[in-house]
Design a protein around this motif. Sequence first.
Motif, PDB file in Angstrom:
ATOM      1  N   VAL A 116       0.846  -1.191   0.000  1.00  0.00           N
ATOM      2  CA  VAL A 116       0.000   0.000   0.000  1.00  0.00           C
ATOM      3  C   VAL A 116       0.879   1.236   0.000  1.00  0.00           C
ATOM      4  O   VAL A 116       1.805   1.362   0.806  1.00  0.00           O
ATOM      5  N   ILE A 117       0.575   2.169  -0.925  1.00  0.00           N
ATOM      6  CA  ILE A 117       1.299   3.447  -1.005  1.00  0.00           C
ATOM      7  C   ILE A 117       0.422   4.512  -0.363  1.00  0.00           C
ATOM      8  O   ILE A 117      -0.687   4.783  -0.838  1.00  0.00           O
ATOM      9  N   PRO A 118       0.859   5.138   0.725  1.00  0.00           N
ATOM     10  CA  PRO A 118       0.052   6.174   1.374  1.00  0.00           C
ATOM     11  C   PRO A 118      -0.108   7.394   0.459  1.00  0.00           C
ATOM     12  O   PRO A 118       0.849   7.849  -0.177  1.00  0.00           O
ATOM     13  N   ILE A 119      -1.335   7.958   0.402  1.00  0.00           N
ATOM     14  CA  ILE A 119      -1.645   9.171  -0.366  1.00  0.00           C
ATOM     15  C   ILE A 119      -2.302  10.153   0.593  1.00  0.00           C
ATOM     16  O   ILE A 119      -3.335   9.839   1.204  1.00  0.00           O
ATOM     17  N   THR A 120      -1.734  11.330   0.718  1.00  0.00           N
ATOM     18  CA  THR A 120      -2.276  12.342   1.625  1.00  0.00           C
ATOM     19  C   THR A 120      -3.077  13.377   0.862  1.00  0.00           C
ATOM     20  O   THR A 120      -2.985  13.500  -0.370  1.00  0.00           O
ATOM     21  N   ASP A 121      -3.871  14.161   1.599  1.00  0.00           N
ATOM     22  CA  ASP A 121      -4.626  15.246   0.971  1.00  0.00           C
ATOM     23  C   ASP A 121      -3.693  16.288   0.376  1.00  0.00           C
ATOM     24  O   ASP A 121      -4.007  16.920  -0.638  1.00  0.00           O
ATOM     25  N   GLU A 122      -2.522  16.476   0.996  1.00  0.00           N
ATOM     26  CA  GLU A 122      -1.541  17.433   0.464  1.00  0.00           C
ATOM     27  C   GLU A 122      -1.017  16.960  -0.890  1.00  0.00           C
ATOM     28  O   GLU A 122      -0.791  17.777  -1.794  1.00  0.00           O
ATOM     29  N   ASP A 123      -0.843  15.649  -1.045  1.00  0.00           N
ATOM     30  CA  ASP A 123      -0.384  15.124  -2.331  1.00  0.00           C
ATOM     31  C   ASP A 123      -1.408  15.425  -3.429  1.00  0.00           C
ATOM     32  O   ASP A 123      -1.056  15.841  -4.543  1.00  0.00           O
ATOM     33  N   LEU A 124      -2.666  15.244  -3.124  1.00  0.00           N
ATOM     34  CA  LEU A 124      -3.723  15.483  -4.117  1.00  0.00           C
ATOM     35  C   LEU A 124      -3.880  16.972  -4.402  1.00  0.00           C
ATOM     36  O   LEU A 124      -4.174  17.367  -5.539  1.00  0.00           O
TER      37      LEU A 124
END
Length: 368
Positions: free
Chosen positions: A71-79
């Motif tokens: 699993v690759i973590p995705i943050t709101d900042e990345d989006l």
Amino acid sequence: MRSIWNGAISFGLVSIPIKLVNATESHSISFRQIHLADGGRIRYRKVCELDGEEVPGAEIGKGYEEADGSVIPITDEDLAQLPLATAKTIEIMSFVPAEEIDPLQMDAAYYLAANGATAAKPYTLLREALKRSRKVAIAKYALRGRERLGMLRVVDDVIAMHGLLWPDEIRAPEGVAPDVEVTVRDAELDLADALMATLGEVEMASLHDDYRDAVEAMIAAKAGGAFEPAEAPGEPAGGQVIDLMAALEKSVRAAKASRGEAGGAGGAGGAEETEAGAEVTPMRRGGAGRKSAAAPKAVGGKKSTAASAKKTAATAAAKSTSAASKKKTAAKSTAGKSGTTKSTSTASAKKTGAGAKKAATPRKRASA
């Protein structure tokens, strides 16, 4: 109505501040899962599979799972750093005729409300332009973390937007159509057309969810302790329709009866079934047992029509002569009867007179 998104419509260099409002609402009845033994609610807890502990919402994030399970973590900042021009803008790209939009692409529906007094003029301008062009606007917008496709159209005095699925999200209907060759006859199509015409149109506003009403009534009855279970309806008859023509005719008759119309099924133009599954022929309106006249052989039917007219005139003349002859015969018969009666009456009178004279003669002799 509460807005779910605030942004603007980008119409060339014109920007129209708007609020996005849900145009639909669900009236379906929701049920909870319960423990049948004691009626307790069954709830779901979010538990970490590594330590087995329940995790609060503040500690839950997003992640993308790859094919190998990692699993690759995705943050709101990345989006938020992605170059998404439609994050707060409904960007109109083109205007097309409404019939070019496949209904399969239709998704959720929204109303676009002008946000503030300054938005009223450009909002009205776009609405009237859509009305006059009789087209719809195709736009891109972002909602709930993804870019979407939308269609703007006018509903009454409001601009509505339908979310559209992307073209590659529409599946091809492969393997859905019947895989056997079927021939549909004109007679069957005529009956299908007759059924469609008999059913007619319906006021969409009059349609109602009867099942939801029944569920609500059942819940109210159970809550009041006065619920009595009704007999379950039988299973609908399944299987293949053996006699399609008979089923269509019966459907037409039932539809007419439900509308209070007289007459049974007859297909388009009054067709009726001659045999089970046989060709359908039009009903003749004349008396039963009459044979239809042969079609004229001459071109245009003129010679045949003239001959028919002469034959009809001759028949009428013969009937008239026969009637006159009957009247004449009846008159002679009457006259003959009258003469016979008169003669009989005269002879009777003479005979009576002679008898009277004979009776008077002996009386004279006696007197002498």
